[in-house]
Scaffold this motif. Sequence first.
Motif, PDB file in Angstrom:
ATOM      1  N   GLU A  12       0.819  -1.214   0.000  1.00  0.00           N
ATOM      2  CA  GLU A  12       0.000   0.000   0.000  1.00  0.00           C
ATOM      3  C   GLU A  12       0.852   1.263   0.000  1.00  0.00           C
ATOM      4  O   GLU A  12       0.500   2.266  -0.623  1.00  0.00           O
ATOM      5  CB  GLU A  12      -0.929  -0.005   1.223  1.00  0.00           C
ATOM      6  N   GLU A  13       1.987   1.235   0.681  1.00  0.00           N
ATOM      7  CA  GLU A  13       2.820   2.429   0.790  1.00  0.00           C
ATOM      8  C   GLU A  13       3.639   2.701  -0.473  1.00  0.00           C
ATOM      9  O   GLU A  13       4.144   3.803  -0.656  1.00  0.00           O
ATOM     10  CB  GLU A  13       3.751   2.292   2.000  1.00  0.00           C
ATOM     11  N   TYR A  60      11.435  -2.563   3.569  1.00  0.00           N
ATOM     12  CA  TYR A  60      11.231  -2.335   5.008  1.00  0.00           C
ATOM     13  C   TYR A  60      12.547  -1.919   5.663  1.00  0.00           C
ATOM     14  O   TYR A  60      12.588  -1.000   6.494  1.00  0.00           O
ATOM     15  CB  TYR A  60      10.687  -3.609   5.656  1.00  0.00           C
ATOM     16  N   ILE A 115       8.765   0.913   3.619  1.00  0.00           N
ATOM     17  CA  ILE A 115       7.588   0.216   4.139  1.00  0.00           C
ATOM     18  C   ILE A 115       7.706   0.239   5.652  1.00  0.00           C
ATOM     19  O   ILE A 115       8.768  -0.070   6.208  1.00  0.00           O
ATOM     20  CB  ILE A 115       7.511  -1.227   3.607  1.00  0.00           C
ATOM     21  N   THR A 116       6.626   0.596   6.331  1.00  0.00           N
ATOM     22  CA  THR A 116       6.698   0.796   7.783  1.00  0.00           C
ATOM     23  C   THR A 116       5.964  -0.267   8.594  1.00  0.00           C
ATOM     24  O   THR A 116       6.102  -0.299   9.817  1.00  0.00           O
ATOM     25  CB  THR A 116       6.122   2.174   8.156  1.00  0.00           C
ATOM     26  N   SER A 117       5.178  -1.109   7.943  1.00  0.00           N
ATOM     27  CA  SER A 117       4.385  -2.086   8.701  1.00  0.00           C
ATOM     28  C   SER A 117       4.141  -3.337   7.875  1.00  0.00           C
ATOM     29  O   SER A 117       3.891  -3.263   6.670  1.00  0.00           O
ATOM     30  CB  SER A 117       3.041  -1.477   9.115  1.00  0.00           C
ATOM     31  N   LYS A 124       0.549  -3.509   6.038  1.00  0.00           N
ATOM     32  CA  LYS A 124       0.112  -2.613   4.967  1.00  0.00           C
ATOM     33  C   LYS A 124       0.281  -3.247   3.588  1.00  0.00           C
ATOM     34  O   LYS A 124       0.986  -2.739   2.709  1.00  0.00           O
ATOM     35  CB  LYS A 124       0.859  -1.282   5.063  1.00  0.00           C
ATOM     36  N   GLN A 160      -2.064  -5.785   0.506  1.00  0.00           N
ATOM     37  CA  GLN A 160      -3.361  -6.275   0.042  1.00  0.00           C
ATOM     38  C   GLN A 160      -3.148  -7.326  -1.032  1.00  0.00           C
ATOM     39  O   GLN A 160      -2.063  -7.441  -1.622  1.00  0.00           O
ATOM     40  CB  GLN A 160      -4.197  -5.137  -0.548  1.00  0.00           C
ATOM     41  N   PRO A 170      -7.004  -8.151   2.960  1.00  0.00           N
ATOM     42  CA  PRO A 170      -5.793  -7.782   3.703  1.00  0.00           C
ATOM     43  C   PRO A 170      -4.760  -8.900   3.707  1.00  0.00           C
ATOM     44  O   PRO A 170      -5.096 -10.087   3.730  1.00  0.00           O
ATOM     45  CB  PRO A 170      -6.321  -7.495   5.107  1.00  0.00           C
ATOM     46  N   THR A 177      -0.835  -9.986   5.411  1.00  0.00           N
ATOM     47  CA  THR A 177       0.258  -9.739   6.347  1.00  0.00           C
ATOM     48  C   THR A 177       1.554 -10.268   5.747  1.00  0.00           C
ATOM     49  O   THR A 177       1.580 -11.389   5.226  1.00  0.00           O
ATOM     50  CB  THR A 177       0.001 -10.431   7.696  1.00  0.00           C
ATOM     51  N   TYR A 232      -4.014  -8.778  13.866  1.00  0.00           N
ATOM     52  CA  TYR A 232      -3.693  -7.669  12.973  1.00  0.00           C
ATOM     53  C   TYR A 232      -4.749  -6.570  13.072  1.00  0.00           C
ATOM     54  O   TYR A 232      -5.921  -6.839  13.361  1.00  0.00           O
ATOM     55  CB  TYR A 232      -3.590  -8.168  11.522  1.00  0.00           C
ATOM     56  N   ASN A 252      -7.461  -3.930  11.788  1.00  0.00           N
ATOM     57  CA  ASN A 252      -8.405  -3.885  10.679  1.00  0.00           C
ATOM     58  C   ASN A 252      -9.332  -2.693  10.918  1.00  0.00           C
ATOM     59  O   ASN A 252     -10.381  -2.832  11.537  1.00  0.00           O
ATOM     60  CB  ASN A 252      -9.189  -5.193  10.589  1.00  0.00           C
TER      61      ASN A 252
END
Length: 291
Positions: free
Chosen positions: A9-10, A24, A29-31, A34, A36, A45, A47, A271, A273
């Motif tokens: 997503e980022e 990362y 990328i921070t998480s 984030k 899909q 979603p 992970t 996670y 949501n």
Amino acid sequence: MKLEKALAEELGKSITAQEADKQYEDGNITSKFKFQCPDDNCNAPVTCANLDRPKHKRKRAPYYKVVGDHSAECNIAKDIEPQKKGSRNTTDIYSDSDEYIDHAIRLNLQPPSTKRPESAGKNDGGDGGESRAKPGNTPESGKRKIQHSKTLSSLIDAFLANESHTVQLPEIGVIDIKDLFVEINSQDLSEFEDEFRIYYGKGWIKKRKGGYGFVFANKLKFGDLENQPSTYLSDNQIEEGSFKRFKQSTLDKLANNYPKQIFLLSETTPYPNGDFINIWCEGPEYLDYRL
């Protein structure tokens, strides 16, 4: 369900888990949350498991895990479904690379069925049953060793009875039964590991639109978000299963304000949501409760 690529997503593009690991590390990328499903018709979603775990502590490289439902129009889901139906055992979480480990118990997630193949052991697939490991590259190759297994329900019984067991996890190795069970108790999501764990605690069964919610009483945290984690079983999952404890008539009676002890086996951590915190449930064989 695992993916080769997921939409970051980022970054606004689909990348592999290996690429996500580098992004990362670079701070782009921070998480791990984030991501899909990369299909244009789906936003399920995803992970990126183990992404936030220091490399020297990883037992597995980062990989994608879908933690939600694909849309009806998702072409990736349509490709996955025939593979699932054609597989030997869709609830067998072990692969040929998981070697026989003496005195270790494997998780048996085979749902109850009247059409099971003939047992290779005393109770192949039953509570506390035994299954046969394939011959290995040892001096004793050709001899089929017995691999003990327990269903989730019987493993919970053993934990509650304070029994001592060593449990074999897929691709990871072994874990003490006491470390396999994690009580929900105000932890931050960063404290959990992306490995098979049985999350448990007091909670309630709630009737939801199209299914049932299983809501833990204690909360978890993720940044500024603090909420009671929950999971969901759809009516379709319940109808396709063969568990008496998860029949709609049974759950309707239990969907009340009286607390139960809920147990949920999950490969990935809880996670975020939206405003909620969820734990992904593959199906009724991954879930149990005690009154």
